[in-house]
Scaffold this motif. Sequence first.
Motif, short mmCIF file in Angstrom:
data_model
loop_
_atom_site.label_atom_id
_atom_site.label_comp_id
_atom_site.label_asym_id
_atom_site.label_seq_id
_atom_site.Cartn_x
_atom_site.Cartn_y
_atom_site.Cartn_z
N SER A 204 0.82 -1.22 0.00
CA SER A 204 0.00 0.00 0.00
C SER A 204 0.85 1.26 0.00
CB SER A 204 -0.91 0.02 1.24
OG SER A 204 -1.81 -1.06 1.24
N ARG A 205 2.14 1.11 0.22
CA ARG A 205 3.00 2.27 0.45
C ARG A 205 3.00 3.25 -0.72
NH1 ARG A 205 6.60 2.53 4.31
NH2 ARG A 205 6.70 0.25 4.47
N PHE A 206 3.12 2.75 -1.95
CA PHE A 206 3.19 3.65 -3.10
C PHE A 206 1.89 4.45 -3.23
CE2 PHE A 206 2.63 4.34 -7.78
CZ PHE A 206 3.62 5.30 -7.93
N ALA A 207 0.75 3.77 -3.14
CA ALA A 207 -0.52 4.48 -3.24
C ALA A 207 -0.63 5.56 -2.17
CB ALA A 207 -1.68 3.50 -3.12
N LEU A 208 -0.25 5.23 -0.95
CA LEU A 208 -0.37 6.20 0.14
C LEU A 208 0.63 7.34 -0.01
CD1 LEU A 208 -0.98 3.74 3.11
CD2 LEU A 208 -2.63 5.35 2.10
N GLU A 209 1.82 7.04 -0.55
CA GLU A 209 2.79 8.11 -0.79
C GLU A 209 2.29 9.07 -1.87
OE1 GLU A 209 7.04 6.00 0.48
OE2 GLU A 209 6.53 6.19 -1.64
N ASP A 216 -0.60 17.12 -0.23
CA ASP A 216 0.26 18.22 0.21
C ASP A 216 0.36 19.30 -0.87
OD1 ASP A 216 0.72 16.95 2.60
OD2 ASP A 216 2.70 16.18 2.04
N ALA A 217 0.31 18.88 -2.13
CA ALA A 217 0.49 19.81 -3.24
C ALA A 217 -0.73 20.68 -3.48
CB ALA A 217 0.84 19.05 -4.52
N ILE A 218 -1.93 20.10 -3.36
CA ILE A 218 -3.13 20.86 -3.74
C ILE A 218 -4.23 20.84 -2.68
CG2 ILE A 218 -2.67 20.44 -6.19
CD1 ILE A 218 -5.05 18.46 -6.16
N GLY A 219 -4.04 20.10 -1.60
CA GLY A 219 -5.07 20.00 -0.56
C GLY A 219 -5.85 18.71 -0.69
N ALA A 220 -5.97 17.97 0.41
CA ALA A 220 -6.61 16.65 0.38
C ALA A 220 -8.06 16.71 -0.09
CB ALA A 220 -6.54 16.00 1.75
N ALA A 250 -8.40 1.37 5.43
CA ALA A 250 -8.33 1.85 6.82
C ALA A 250 -7.44 3.08 6.92
CB ALA A 250 -7.80 0.73 7.73
N LYS A 251 -6.33 3.08 6.21
CA LYS A 251 -5.44 4.24 6.20
C LYS A 251 -6.11 5.44 5.54
CE LYS A 251 -1.74 2.81 8.32
NZ LYS A 251 -1.29 3.46 9.59
N LEU A 252 -6.86 5.22 4.48
CA LEU A 252 -7.53 6.32 3.78
C LEU A 252 -8.60 6.96 4.65
CD1 LEU A 252 -7.85 4.78 0.20
CD2 LEU A 252 -6.24 6.56 0.96
N ASN A 253 -9.16 6.20 5.60
CA ASN A 253 -10.17 6.78 6.49
C ASN A 253 -9.60 7.92 7.33
OD1 ASN A 253 -12.55 5.39 5.89
ND2 ASN A 253 -11.90 3.61 7.08
N ALA A 254 -8.29 7.93 7.50
CA ALA A 254 -7.66 8.98 8.30
C ALA A 254 -7.40 10.24 7.49
CB ALA A 254 -6.35 8.46 8.89
N ARG A 255 -7.70 10.21 6.20
CA ARG A 255 -7.46 11.36 5.33
C ARG A 255 -8.79 11.96 4.88
NH1 ARG A 255 -2.44 12.16 3.72
NH2 ARG A 255 -0.88 10.56 4.16
N GLU A 256 -8.84 13.26 4.77
CA GLU A 256 -10.08 13.93 4.35
C GLU A 256 -10.07 14.13 2.84
OE1 GLU A 256 -10.71 17.45 6.60
OE2 GLU A 256 -10.81 16.40 8.53
N ARG A 285 -15.90 -0.62 4.51
CA ARG A 285 -14.58 -0.32 5.07
C ARG A 285 -14.16 1.14 4.93
NH1 ARG A 285 -15.32 -5.20 3.72
NH2 ARG A 285 -14.35 -6.92 4.87
N TYR A 286 -14.81 1.87 4.04
CA TYR A 286 -14.42 3.27 3.84
C TYR A 286 -15.52 4.18 4.36
CZ TYR A 286 -12.86 7.60 1.73
OH TYR A 286 -12.45 8.90 1.54
N ASN A 287 -15.16 5.12 5.22
CA ASN A 287 -16.14 5.96 5.90
C ASN A 287 -16.43 7.27 5.18
OD1 ASN A 287 -16.14 4.03 7.97
ND2 ASN A 287 -14.49 5.08 9.07
N GLY A 288 -15.61 7.64 4.21
CA GLY A 288 -15.79 8.91 3.52
C GLY A 288 -16.74 8.81 2.35
N THR A 289 -16.74 9.83 1.51
CA THR A 289 -17.61 9.85 0.33
C THR A 289 -17.18 8.77 -0.65
OG1 THR A 289 -18.02 12.22 0.58
CG2 THR A 289 -18.38 11.26 -1.61
N LEU A 290 -18.11 7.90 -1.01
CA LEU A 290 -17.85 6.80 -1.93
C LEU A 290 -18.63 7.01 -3.21
CD1 LEU A 290 -16.37 4.02 -2.18
CD2 LEU A 290 -18.54 2.97 -1.49
#
Length: 347
Positions: A204-209, A216-220, A250-256, A285-290
């Motif tokens: 998952s590291r590449f996708a998350l990076e 960081d470049a344009i806002g989450a 699960a990691k993406l749930n921590a990002r807006e 598994r994903y809590n944000g907008t799907l």
Amino acid sequence: MTSTLFEQFKLNDTLTLNNRILMAPLTRCMADDNLVPTEAMAAYYARRADSGLIISEATIIRPDAQGYPNTPGLFTQAQIDGWKNVTRAVHNAGGKIFAQLWHVGRVAHPYFFGEGDVLAPSAIGVEGTVPRMRDLSYQTPKAATTAEIKQLVADYAQAAKNAIEAGFDGVELHGANGYLIDQFLHYSSNQRTDEYGETPENMSRFALEVVAAVSDAIGAQKVGLRLSPGAYFNMEPDHRDKAVFDYLLAKLNARELAFVHVGIFDDNMQFEHLGGRVSDYMRARYNGTLVGVGGFTPQTASQALDNKRFDLVAIGRPFIANPDYVNKVKNQQPLTQYNEEMLAQLV
């Protein structure tokens, strides 16, 4: 029966969609020979600005990302300027548009970018030929080095900045359908033994990076991500993939993020290791907008939204056949049926 489709939806603090219908990304291969969007493309997108949000056709982040002819880019000033005409036309028509950022990974071909390696997570090729260019067979890729991976992450971030310069309201990262980001997420295409392979965290590291760098470049809140937990296109399924996507989501749930978009051609496809449909697996598994996608009619899309299976629905081929899709559905007018001959036209 379709009233839910026409509700406004707050995507983020600065962007409210006029309805819950998205125009799905649709590869049309209509850029010029320098991969610059044309005036015809600007008119094409503007005619579909009634959708709540347009997601552009997949747009390559750098020269070696290309695997189809005449797909637009976002890495030269001419390409950025060409996209400015498109985004201006969409905004003038009252619409909103995200750029889908793309690197095809192991299904790239040097025919498009000259000498150089085809990069992928591992040196595992796929059978077949380049779409629309049947005389070009796929090549065995080179496993990207750690330094090359870091450069790819940086190039995604730069392409996102270019997209904002070009007037897009945000970007969707193409992490689905067997292309580069997706190739890192599946065991059949990722056999690395370093920090980008073997375990769900590493795979998952590449996708998350990429997500982190682009955020960081344009806002989450201006970043969406398309994912294909079910391998079905240029990819062999593996039951171990589920653990990778369990970890990633699960990691993406921590990002807006703006949204996560299901990457599937037919939402009715079943995957035993995921317990059924990809969209249901992701919703659990994903809590944000799907964003759901995959063969929906106005009626089935509205029902799925009512049942909270997802929050927004992306419509693909019907938008090719019906530039006025939203208006037709709203006024209960018959829809023109899609056929493949329409791919040769840009109307």
